[in-house]
Design a protein around this motif. Structure first.
Motif, PDB file in Angstrom:
ATOM      1  N   SER A 147      -4.989 -17.368  -5.821  1.00 32.80           N
ATOM      2  CA  SER A 147      -4.546 -15.977  -5.933  1.00 32.80           C
ATOM      3  C   SER A 147      -4.944 -15.305  -7.247  1.00 32.80           C
ATOM      4  N   ARG A 148      -4.743 -15.965  -8.361  1.00 29.87           N
ATOM      5  CA  ARG A 148      -5.109 -15.343  -9.642  1.00 29.87           C
ATOM      6  C   ARG A 148      -6.614 -15.146  -9.736  1.00 29.87           C
ATOM      7  N   HIS A 149      -7.367 -16.092  -9.215  1.00 24.83           N
ATOM      8  CA  HIS A 149      -8.821 -15.981  -9.233  1.00 24.83           C
ATOM      9  C   HIS A 149      -9.297 -14.832  -8.346  1.00 24.83           C
ATOM     10  N   ILE A 150      -8.647 -14.656  -7.208  1.00 28.95           N
ATOM     11  CA  ILE A 150      -9.020 -13.563  -6.299  1.00 28.95           C
ATOM     12  C   ILE A 150      -8.847 -12.215  -6.991  1.00 28.95           C
ATOM     13  N   VAL A 151      -7.732 -12.043  -7.688  1.00 30.03           N
ATOM     14  CA  VAL A 151      -7.448 -10.773  -8.359  1.00 30.03           C
ATOM     15  C   VAL A 151      -8.519 -10.445  -9.403  1.00 30.03           C
ATOM     16  N   PHE A 152      -8.979 -11.456 -10.134  1.00 32.61           N
ATOM     17  CA  PHE A 152      -9.941 -11.194 -11.209  1.00 32.61           C
ATOM     18  C   PHE A 152     -11.399 -11.325 -10.776  1.00 32.61           C
ATOM     19  N   ARG A 153     -11.704 -12.319  -9.963  1.00 33.64           N
ATOM     20  CA  ARG A 153     -13.102 -12.560  -9.598  1.00 33.64           C
ATOM     21  C   ARG A 153     -13.558 -11.731  -8.408  1.00 33.64           C
ATOM     22  N   ALA A 154     -12.628 -11.211  -7.636  1.00 33.91           N
ATOM     23  CA  ALA A 154     -12.951 -10.296  -6.537  1.00 33.91           C
ATOM     24  C   ALA A 154     -12.195  -8.990  -6.789  1.00 33.91           C
ATOM     25  N   GLU A 155     -12.216  -8.572  -8.037  1.00 32.77           N
ATOM     26  CA  GLU A 155     -11.419  -7.430  -8.480  1.00 32.77           C
ATOM     27  C   GLU A 155     -11.706  -6.158  -7.682  1.00 32.77           C
ATOM     28  N   LYS A 156     -12.973  -5.835  -7.489  1.00 28.67           N
ATOM     29  CA  LYS A 156     -13.347  -4.599  -6.799  1.00 28.67           C
ATOM     30  C   LYS A 156     -12.809  -4.601  -5.361  1.00 28.67           C
ATOM     31  N   GLU A 157     -13.024  -5.703  -4.645  1.00 31.18           N
ATOM     32  CA  GLU A 157     -12.576  -5.801  -3.256  1.00 31.18           C
ATOM     33  C   GLU A 157     -11.056  -5.823  -3.157  1.00 31.18           C
ATOM     34  N   HIS A 158     -10.422  -6.550  -4.065  1.00 30.59           N
ATOM     35  CA  HIS A 158      -8.960  -6.644  -4.075  1.00 30.59           C
ATOM     36  C   HIS A 158      -8.341  -5.269  -4.330  1.00 30.59           C
ATOM     37  N   LYS A 159      -8.853  -4.585  -5.328  1.00 27.86           N
ATOM     38  CA  LYS A 159      -8.324  -3.264  -5.680  1.00 27.86           C
ATOM     39  C   LYS A 159      -8.501  -2.281  -4.526  1.00 27.86           C
ATOM     40  N   ALA A 160      -9.665  -2.287  -3.885  1.00 25.40           N
ATOM     41  CA  ALA A 160      -9.925  -1.374  -2.767  1.00 25.40           C
ATOM     42  C   ALA A 160      -8.967  -1.642  -1.604  1.00 25.40           C
TER      43      ALA A 160
END
Length: 105
Positions: free
Chosen positions: A17-30
């Protein structure tokens, strides 16, 4: 040729989960922003699919670079009912092997 990587289980997604937020930041934020604007899940299908693709790519990278540390952390979370506090030592080992933010090159 490497073997195919399966889709991650729920406890593995928690471990990522923490990695998803930072390493897939653009997709997660969208995806989060879209879901905040729309009540109907279908309205955010493109954003959600992009996040799933990014998560699966991240999972594959984790399994290539730190499979043992990741499996131990994910299994700990599964065993202790997804309680992060019980698995901090495994989390630290995983994050040392696979940092949350990619090292500068």
């Amino acid at each position: 040729m490497s073997s195919p990587v399966r889709v991650p289980y729920s406890h593995e997604l928690y471990a990522m989960s923490r990695h998803i937020v930072f390493r897939a930041e653009k997709e997660h934020k969208a995806a989060v922003e879209c879901k905040g604007k729309h009540d109907w899940p279908e309205d955010c299908k493109p954003e959600s699919e992009a996040l799933v693709r990014a998560t699966n790519k991240l999972y594959k990278e984790i399994m290539e670079k730190a499979p043992t540390e990741f499996k131990e952390y994910a299994q700990c979370l599964d065993w202790y009912g997804l309680r992060f506090a019980r698995c901090r030592d495994k989390q630290a080992a995983f994050e040392a092997a696979f940092p949350i933010v990619e090292p500068k090159k």
